[in-house]
Write a protein that holds these residues in place. Structure first.
Motif, PDB file in Angstrom:
ATOM      1  N   TYR A  72      -5.536   6.610   2.209  1.00  0.00           N
ATOM      2  CA  TYR A  72      -5.006   6.403   2.935  1.00  0.00           C
ATOM      3  C   TYR A  72      -3.524   7.465   2.910  1.00  0.00           C
ATOM      4  O   TYR A  72      -4.031   8.480   2.033  1.00  0.00           O
ATOM      5  CB  TYR A  72      -3.656   5.473   3.117  1.00  0.00           C
ATOM      6  CG  TYR A  72      -2.806   5.196   2.056  1.00  0.00           C
ATOM      7  CD1 TYR A  72      -3.559   5.199   0.855  1.00  0.00           C
ATOM      8  CD2 TYR A  72      -1.626   5.491   1.802  1.00  0.00           C
ATOM      9  CE1 TYR A  72      -2.368   4.515  -0.576  1.00  0.00           C
ATOM     10  CE2 TYR A  72      -0.627   5.386   0.864  1.00  0.00           C
ATOM     11  CZ  TYR A  72      -1.644   4.694  -0.539  1.00  0.00           C
ATOM     12  OH  TYR A  72      -0.530   4.569  -1.533  1.00  0.00           O
ATOM     13  N   GLY A  74       0.021   9.747   3.581  1.00  0.00           N
ATOM     14  CA  GLY A  74       1.888   9.187   3.474  1.00  0.00           C
ATOM     15  C   GLY A  74       2.120   8.141   3.179  1.00  0.00           C
ATOM     16  O   GLY A  74       1.532   7.193   2.217  1.00  0.00           O
ATOM     17  N   ASP A  75       2.997   7.774   3.842  1.00  0.00           N
ATOM     18  CA  ASP A  75       4.033   6.499   3.541  1.00  0.00           C
ATOM     19  C   ASP A  75       2.996   4.781   3.780  1.00  0.00           C
ATOM     20  O   ASP A  75       1.565   5.336   4.640  1.00  0.00           O
ATOM     21  CB  ASP A  75       4.386   6.540   3.718  1.00  0.00           C
ATOM     22  CG  ASP A  75       6.212   6.498   3.215  1.00  0.00           C
ATOM     23  OD1 ASP A  75       6.288   7.007   2.182  1.00  0.00           O
ATOM     24  OD2 ASP A  75       6.939   7.224   3.811  1.00  0.00           O
ATOM     25  N   PHE A  76       3.114   3.481   3.218  1.00  0.00           N
ATOM     26  CA  PHE A  76       2.469   2.694   3.564  1.00  0.00           C
ATOM     27  C   PHE A  76       3.506   2.355   4.719  1.00  0.00           C
ATOM     28  O   PHE A  76       3.645   2.328   4.935  1.00  0.00           O
ATOM     29  CB  PHE A  76       2.456   1.852   1.793  1.00  0.00           C
ATOM     30  CG  PHE A  76       1.514   1.894   1.950  1.00  0.00           C
ATOM     31  CD1 PHE A  76       0.835   2.350   0.979  1.00  0.00           C
ATOM     32  CD2 PHE A  76       0.991   0.157   1.359  1.00  0.00           C
ATOM     33  CE1 PHE A  76      -0.570   2.302   0.368  1.00  0.00           C
ATOM     34  CE2 PHE A  76      -0.136  -0.009   0.222  1.00  0.00           C
ATOM     35  CZ  PHE A  76      -0.842   0.653   0.327  1.00  0.00           C
ATOM     36  N   LEU A  78       4.575   0.239   6.344  1.00  0.00           N
ATOM     37  CA  LEU A  78       5.298  -0.855   6.094  1.00  0.00           C
ATOM     38  C   LEU A  78       5.195  -2.075   7.137  1.00  0.00           C
ATOM     39  O   LEU A  78       4.826  -3.425   7.513  1.00  0.00           O
ATOM     40  CB  LEU A  78       6.190  -0.864   5.625  1.00  0.00           C
ATOM     41  CG  LEU A  78       6.182  -0.356   4.255  1.00  0.00           C
ATOM     42  CD1 LEU A  78       7.603  -1.013   4.038  1.00  0.00           C
ATOM     43  CD2 LEU A  78       5.643  -1.445   3.104  1.00  0.00           C
ATOM     44  N   PHE A  83      -2.755  -3.989   7.537  1.00  0.00           N
ATOM     45  CA  PHE A  83      -2.951  -4.233   6.634  1.00  0.00           C
ATOM     46  C   PHE A  83      -3.871  -4.982   5.326  1.00  0.00           C
ATOM     47  O   PHE A  83      -4.918  -4.433   5.311  1.00  0.00           O
ATOM     48  CB  PHE A  83      -2.001  -3.071   6.008  1.00  0.00           C
ATOM     49  CG  PHE A  83      -2.300  -1.632   4.559  1.00  0.00           C
ATOM     50  CD1 PHE A  83      -2.967  -0.697   4.634  1.00  0.00           C
ATOM     51  CD2 PHE A  83      -2.180  -2.582   3.304  1.00  0.00           C
ATOM     52  CE1 PHE A  83      -3.146  -0.668   3.362  1.00  0.00           C
ATOM     53  CE2 PHE A  83      -2.727  -2.009   2.224  1.00  0.00           C
ATOM     54  CZ  PHE A  83      -3.153  -0.791   2.219  1.00  0.00           C
ATOM     55  N   PRO A 105      -4.813   8.099  -1.867  1.00  0.00           N
ATOM     56  CA  PRO A 105      -3.942   8.487  -1.698  1.00  0.00           C
ATOM     57  C   PRO A 105      -4.297  10.090  -1.391  1.00  0.00           C
ATOM     58  O   PRO A 105      -5.595  10.824  -1.618  1.00  0.00           O
ATOM     59  CB  PRO A 105      -2.838   8.404  -2.438  1.00  0.00           C
ATOM     60  CG  PRO A 105      -2.680   7.681  -3.645  1.00  0.00           C
ATOM     61  CD  PRO A 105      -4.160   7.510  -3.758  1.00  0.00           C
ATOM     62  N   ARG A 107      -3.807  12.425  -0.503  1.00  0.00           N
ATOM     63  CA  ARG A 107      -3.132  13.567  -1.415  1.00  0.00           C
ATOM     64  C   ARG A 107      -4.034  13.824  -3.233  1.00  0.00           C
ATOM     65  O   ARG A 107      -4.552  14.964  -3.223  1.00  0.00           O
ATOM     66  CB  ARG A 107      -2.092  13.350  -2.764  1.00  0.00           C
ATOM     67  CG  ARG A 107      -1.731  14.489  -3.474  1.00  0.00           C
ATOM     68  CD  ARG A 107       0.134  14.029  -3.681  1.00  0.00           C
ATOM     69  NE  ARG A 107       0.238  12.851  -4.158  1.00  0.00           N
ATOM     70  CZ  ARG A 107      -0.277  12.125  -5.106  1.00  0.00           C
ATOM     71  NH1 ARG A 107      -1.223  13.475  -5.727  1.00  0.00           N
ATOM     72  NH2 ARG A 107       0.043  11.549  -5.258  1.00  0.00           N
TER      73      ARG A 107
ATOM     74  N   LEU B  78       5.845  -6.839   1.224  1.00  0.00           N
ATOM     75  CA  LEU B  78       6.843  -5.898   2.441  1.00  0.00           C
ATOM     76  C   LEU B  78       7.766  -5.621   2.072  1.00  0.00           C
ATOM     77  O   LEU B  78       8.054  -4.427   2.182  1.00  0.00           O
ATOM     78  CB  LEU B  78       6.614  -7.062   4.050  1.00  0.00           C
ATOM     79  CG  LEU B  78       4.985  -6.922   4.240  1.00  0.00           C
ATOM     80  CD1 LEU B  78       5.156  -7.143   5.674  1.00  0.00           C
ATOM     81  CD2 LEU B  78       4.333  -5.464   4.796  1.00  0.00           C
ATOM     82  N   HIS B  84       4.879   1.665  -2.572  1.00  0.00           N
ATOM     83  CA  HIS B  84       4.188   3.032  -2.062  1.00  0.00           C
ATOM     84  C   HIS B  84       4.483   3.838  -3.210  1.00  0.00           C
ATOM     85  O   HIS B  84       3.665   5.004  -4.120  1.00  0.00           O
ATOM     86  CB  HIS B  84       4.297   3.731  -1.247  1.00  0.00           C
ATOM     87  CG  HIS B  84       3.760   5.039  -0.248  1.00  0.00           C
ATOM     88  ND1 HIS B  84       4.718   5.684  -0.694  1.00  0.00           N
ATOM     89  CD2 HIS B  84       2.195   5.092  -0.147  1.00  0.00           C
ATOM     90  CE1 HIS B  84       4.196   6.983  -1.034  1.00  0.00           C
ATOM     91  NE2 HIS B  84       2.381   6.833  -0.277  1.00  0.00           N
ATOM     92  N   SER B  91      -1.016   6.849  -9.533  1.00  0.00           N
ATOM     93  CA  SER B  91      -2.258   7.362  -9.491  1.00  0.00           C
ATOM     94  C   SER B  91      -2.623   8.646  -9.790  1.00  0.00           C
ATOM     95  O   SER B  91      -3.531   9.433 -10.081  1.00  0.00           O
ATOM     96  CB  SER B  91      -2.869   6.897  -7.799  1.00  0.00           C
ATOM     97  OG  SER B  91      -2.493   7.678  -6.845  1.00  0.00           O
TER      98      SER B  91
END
Lengths: 344, 344
Positions: A72, A74-76, A78, A83, A105, A107, B78, B84, B91
């Motif tokens: 995944y 970027g940001d989660f 939300l 998800f 992630p 990255r 949430l 995140h 990680s």
DNA sequence: TTGTAGGCGTTATCAC
DNA sequence: GTGATAACGCCTACAA
């Protein structure tokens, strides 16, 4: 942590047979190759000893790590609350095949892709967001990949949700309840780039309206929810009687504001939105919503990726599995309008 | 996918040396044991061939899978949006040591714990929520575990955030700005079980109030935000001039409502909350918030778990690393009150 | 300083 | 139907 784990050797010794016999007895693939009685004895002994095959040794030979990378970026997401259900179903289904999910992630892939590729048998891309370079490398290496709930330019398998259809059945639901002034509320548009679902849902909405001969009533609202609530409270001829709201967050805000103003839902305005997640069914009134089959999608994603890994040749790359969302009918839209009755 | 990956054997052949020499050259632990010149030649050759050690073979010998299980249970938190950042930092830090995170909804552990234990060297427990049975088994097996941002009855290492301190510095900030009527707004209390942070923050708030001699002004508000906004708009002697709001969600709702009513922030009411995450700094006005060092916490979690794995004997089980949150000052609280001026 | 050989736990191959 | 034996890729005493 330090208990000596029994190996295949130990079992062999206990049964007075060779390791290869034990291996055969344990692996169901060798239907024959070992006497049924002996097999049962070995199985019993293995059970008793608490034997578990060492997956690393197995992986080394089979060249299968039994690990799927969950990418995944970027940001989660939300707000995109499905998800959790998706990934939960995905991991549960994978576990049945003794596969596990590695947390990636994107990255990590950018920084040291080789290390990642070494560790997984395939990828599941969440929400379809990912850096181009990463996608490209996955395709070049011909690694199995499933894109879950997102659009992305790739030749991998895609698991999608038919957003357009969802908007269509939602609009049709309003129409069946004899609404004619049905609007699509997407909230204030701050940036040029709208989430792709905004457009998809708009298509479904417009199609349903056209089919019902309501083309002229098509209305996209971009107000703030405060202002929209005010407009609805005041009423008037051009004010819609039913509202399809793009995001559940927006819906929650609007409903709160309407409640404060004493606007009755669904009598004065019928409301429905997308994503059937908490706390949508705890509001007063509970909200009708288009529910996407998140668990099913996660499950199918697992099946697809495992299928690709097991039989890479017979895989249908570039295919997409599209799911039909369903309508969860609740109070917020449950009000058949009588078109002959004039509304203030 | 199918390129033949060079092995240590290939490198040995190319250099005309034995595999063990290559192994020694590659593993820095053998500082000596191989001529410097030869080592360099081997390194160059390995580099050229794109050699990467096969981690599975290595793992089999070393009994290290280089995988950490990331356990989380129940729904995704949430509202607790630091998830995140924490995991991302975790990680990233693990990757530097060639460790990766396995995705583990705690259900997986309930269903087939052995399979999970086999695959990981340790656990990070997210948000500290987990079924008792799972925790118990981890402790029994003496598996390394770090609890990240949560309280849980366990003897593992804990990475915590000092919520009480956060509330204290926030309250003190108000006090420095000469506020006296400072209230703690926790929103409607629906259930008996409040999130533990509610109480923690209350302690910090009350302590700061007491220290400033404001014990009598302590006020916990459980209104709906709509009603509270109304009260604030109307004003009055007992209405607070500063508000510490438990959750940023609540804060966002209240600020929206206040804005609608034309209440000026921070002039009429100063506002601050917890969790410095989007979209808190995009509101009008941007919100002051207690920020927890999420990235730092993730990083330390990585260090701790790796430390435990590397040197299990020297680990200080049951210790907890507590982080001090910081105050992000923004417009919503930036209004030094003059106590001599009577406010309406 | 370098090489040899044994082993990690499993599966695959081929004799018997 | 069963059992040696050789891989898989790497590490590491120990011998040279």
């Amino acid at each position: 942590m330090n208990k000596p784990v029994p190996t295949i050797k130990d079992i062999a010794a206990r049964c007075g047979v060779s390791v290869s016999t034990v291996s055969k007895a344990l692996n169901p693939q060798f239907r024959s190759g070992v006497r049924d009685k002996l097999r049962k004895r070995i199985l019993r002994e293995a059970e008793k000893a608490g034997y578990r095959p060492n997956w690393m040794a197995r992986a080394m030979i089979k060249r299968r790590k039994h690990i799927i990378g969950l990418i995944y970026s970027g940001d989660f997401p939300l707000q995109e609350g499905n998800f959790h259900e998706m990934v939960s179903a995905l991991s549960a289904e994978l576990q049945r095949a003794q596969y596990y999910l590695l947390f990636l992630p994107s990255r990590l892939l950018l920084e040291d892709s080789s290390a990642v590729f070494e560790r997984v048998d395939g990828f599941v891309l969440l929400n379809g967001k990912c850096e181009k370079e990463v996608l490209q490398e996955i395709e070049e290496r011909e690694f199995p990949m499933v894109v879950l709930n997102g659009t992305v330019p790739t030749t991998s398998i895609k698991i999608e949700n038919d957003d357009e259809y969802g908007a269509k059945i939602l609009t049709e639901h309003f129409i069946e309840n004899r609404h004619r002034k049905i609007a699509y509320y997407i909230g204030p548009v701050y940036s040029e780039k709208l989430h792709y679902s905004v457009k998809r849902r708009q298509l479904g909405y417009e199609e349903a309206m056209k089919q019902a001969g309501l083309s002229r009533n098509i209305q996209i609202i971009t107000d703030t929810y405060n202002h929209l609530a005010e407009v609805i409270e005041q009423g008037g001829k051009s004010v819609p009687t039913a509202l399809m709201i793009h995001s559940h967050v927006l819906a929650i805000n609007l409903v709160g504001e309407l409640a404060r103003r004493g606007v009755r839902i669904p009598q004065q305005i019928a409301i429905a939105t997308f994503n059937d997640i908490y706390p949508i069914d705890h509001l007063v009134p509970p909200l009708t919503a288009v529910a996407i089959p998140a668990e099913e999608m996660g499950k199918v994603a697992a099946e697809q990726i495992l299928g690709w890994i097991d039989t890479p040749d017979s895989v249908n790359k570039g295919q997409s599995v599209t799911f039909q969302p369903t309508l969860k009918l609740r109070k917020s839209s449950d009000y058949p309008l009588n078109p002959s009755v004039k509304r203030k």
